[in-house]
Design a protein around this motif. Sequence first.
Motif, PDB file in Angstrom:
ATOM      1  N   ALA A   2       1.005  -0.870  -0.052  1.00 34.55           N
ATOM      2  CA  ALA A   2      -0.020   0.058  -0.074  1.00 34.55           C
ATOM      3  C   ALA A   2       1.197   1.302   0.024  1.00 34.55           C
ATOM      4  O   ALA A   2       0.555   2.256  -0.577  1.00 34.55           O
ATOM      5  CB  ALA A   2      -0.851  -0.127   1.095  1.00 34.55           C
ATOM      6  N   ALA A   6       0.716   4.101  -2.744  1.00 31.59           N
ATOM      7  CA  ALA A   6       0.600   5.705  -2.432  1.00 31.59           C
ATOM      8  C   ALA A   6       1.753   6.655  -2.946  1.00 31.59           C
ATOM      9  O   ALA A   6       1.503   7.613  -3.466  1.00 31.59           O
ATOM     10  CB  ALA A   6       0.444   5.830  -0.780  1.00 31.59           C
ATOM     11  N   THR A   9       1.409   7.203  -6.506  1.00 35.12           N
ATOM     12  CA  THR A   9       0.455   8.266  -6.825  1.00 35.12           C
ATOM     13  C   THR A   9       1.010   9.640  -6.725  1.00 35.12           C
ATOM     14  O   THR A   9       0.954  10.499  -7.630  1.00 35.12           O
ATOM     15  CB  THR A   9      -0.806   8.239  -5.838  1.00 35.12           C
ATOM     16  N   ALA A  66      -2.922   9.505   0.700  1.00 32.12           N
ATOM     17  CA  ALA A  66      -2.539   8.046   0.805  1.00 32.12           C
ATOM     18  C   ALA A  66      -1.514   7.708   1.570  1.00 32.12           C
ATOM     19  O   ALA A  66      -1.363   6.379   2.309  1.00 32.12           O
ATOM     20  CB  ALA A  66      -2.537   7.415  -0.755  1.00 32.12           C
ATOM     21  N   ALA A  69      -2.433   8.051   5.164  1.00 32.68           N
ATOM     22  CA  ALA A  69      -3.342   7.001   5.445  1.00 32.68           C
ATOM     23  C   ALA A  69      -2.805   5.590   5.775  1.00 32.68           C
ATOM     24  O   ALA A  69      -3.212   4.905   6.869  1.00 32.68           O
ATOM     25  CB  ALA A  69      -4.345   6.600   4.487  1.00 32.68           C
ATOM     26  N   LEU A  78      -7.718   5.577   2.298  1.00 30.62           N
ATOM     27  CA  LEU A  78      -7.328   4.695   1.223  1.00 30.62           C
ATOM     28  C   LEU A  78      -8.370   4.563   0.112  1.00 30.62           C
ATOM     29  O   LEU A  78      -8.339   4.735  -1.031  1.00 30.62           O
ATOM     30  CB  LEU A  78      -6.525   3.639   1.587  1.00 30.62           C
ATOM     31  N   ARG A  79      -9.726   4.012   0.566  1.00 35.17           N
ATOM     32  CA  ARG A  79     -10.602   3.751  -0.100  1.00 35.17           C
ATOM     33  C   ARG A  79     -11.285   5.179  -0.675  1.00 35.17           C
ATOM     34  O   ARG A  79     -11.355   5.166  -1.869  1.00 35.17           O
ATOM     35  CB  ARG A  79     -11.897   3.151   0.481  1.00 35.17           C
ATOM     36  N   THR A  81      -9.914   8.070  -1.217  1.00 34.70           N
ATOM     37  CA  THR A  81      -8.935   8.308  -2.183  1.00 34.70           C
ATOM     38  C   THR A  81      -8.897   7.796  -3.419  1.00 34.70           C
ATOM     39  O   THR A  81      -8.945   8.419  -4.568  1.00 34.70           O
ATOM     40  CB  THR A  81      -7.319   8.510  -1.313  1.00 34.70           C
ATOM     41  N   GLY A  82      -9.004   6.465  -3.225  1.00 34.82           N
ATOM     42  CA  GLY A  82      -9.029   5.814  -4.471  1.00 34.82           C
ATOM     43  C   GLY A  82     -10.267   5.806  -5.398  1.00 34.82           C
ATOM     44  O   GLY A  82     -10.324   5.920  -6.436  1.00 34.82           O
ATOM     45  N   SER A 108      -5.866   3.735  -8.873  1.00 28.85           N
ATOM     46  CA  SER A 108      -6.981   4.010  -7.937  1.00 28.85           C
ATOM     47  C   SER A 108      -7.543   2.689  -7.533  1.00 28.85           C
ATOM     48  O   SER A 108      -8.078   2.454  -6.323  1.00 28.85           O
ATOM     49  CB  SER A 108      -8.204   4.854  -8.748  1.00 28.85           C
ATOM     50  N   LEU A 111      -5.361   1.389  -4.591  1.00 28.90           N
ATOM     51  CA  LEU A 111      -5.574   1.962  -3.731  1.00 28.90           C
ATOM     52  C   LEU A 111      -6.973   1.754  -2.883  1.00 28.90           C
ATOM     53  O   LEU A 111      -7.081   1.407  -1.574  1.00 28.90           O
ATOM     54  CB  LEU A 111      -6.052   3.451  -3.783  1.00 28.90           C
ATOM     55  N   GLY A 115      -7.226  -0.255   0.611  1.00 28.77           N
ATOM     56  CA  GLY A 115      -8.128   0.211   1.831  1.00 28.77           C
ATOM     57  C   GLY A 115      -9.143  -0.739   2.112  1.00 28.77           C
ATOM     58  O   GLY A 115      -9.620  -0.863   3.306  1.00 28.77           O
TER      59      GLY A 115
END
Length: 119
Positions: A2, A6, A9, A66, A69, A78-79, A81-82, A108, A111, A115
Motif C-alpha cells: 500500500a 501511495a 500516486t 494516501a 493513510a 485509502l478507499r 482517495t481511491g 485508483s 488504492l 483500503g
Amino acid sequence: MARGIAWATLVLGLVHLVFGMVRFKLPLEEAVAAGFIDQFREHELRRTAFWFLMCGPLLMLMGHLAIRAVAMGDPALLRITGTYALVASVVGIAAFPMSPLWLLFGLSLLLIAAGCGWL
C-alpha cells in the motif's frame, strides 16, 4: 504494498508537473512574458497547459493523503482517495480514451484494494 501504491500516486503528480513544463514550455513562457494574469483565457494551448499543470499538485495531494493513510493505518481514507481517483480517471478515459489516465485508473483500483485489505 500500500505504501508503494501511495508513493506511486505522488510520483505520478510530480511526473505530471515535469512533463507539463516540458510539453507546454512555449505557451507557458508566452503567458509569463505577457504578464501571466488573465493570459490563459484567450489561448487554447495556454488553457490546456494551465489545467494540465493544475492536475499535478492535485495528484501529489492524493499521494500525500494516501501515504498518510498508510502511515496512520486508516483504510477508509485509502478507499476514499481511491474512489475519487477512480471517478476522475473513468471520466477522463471516457473523454480521452488514448490518454495516460489509465495509469491513474490502475492506481485508483489498487488504492481501493489496499483500503479494503485485499493487498
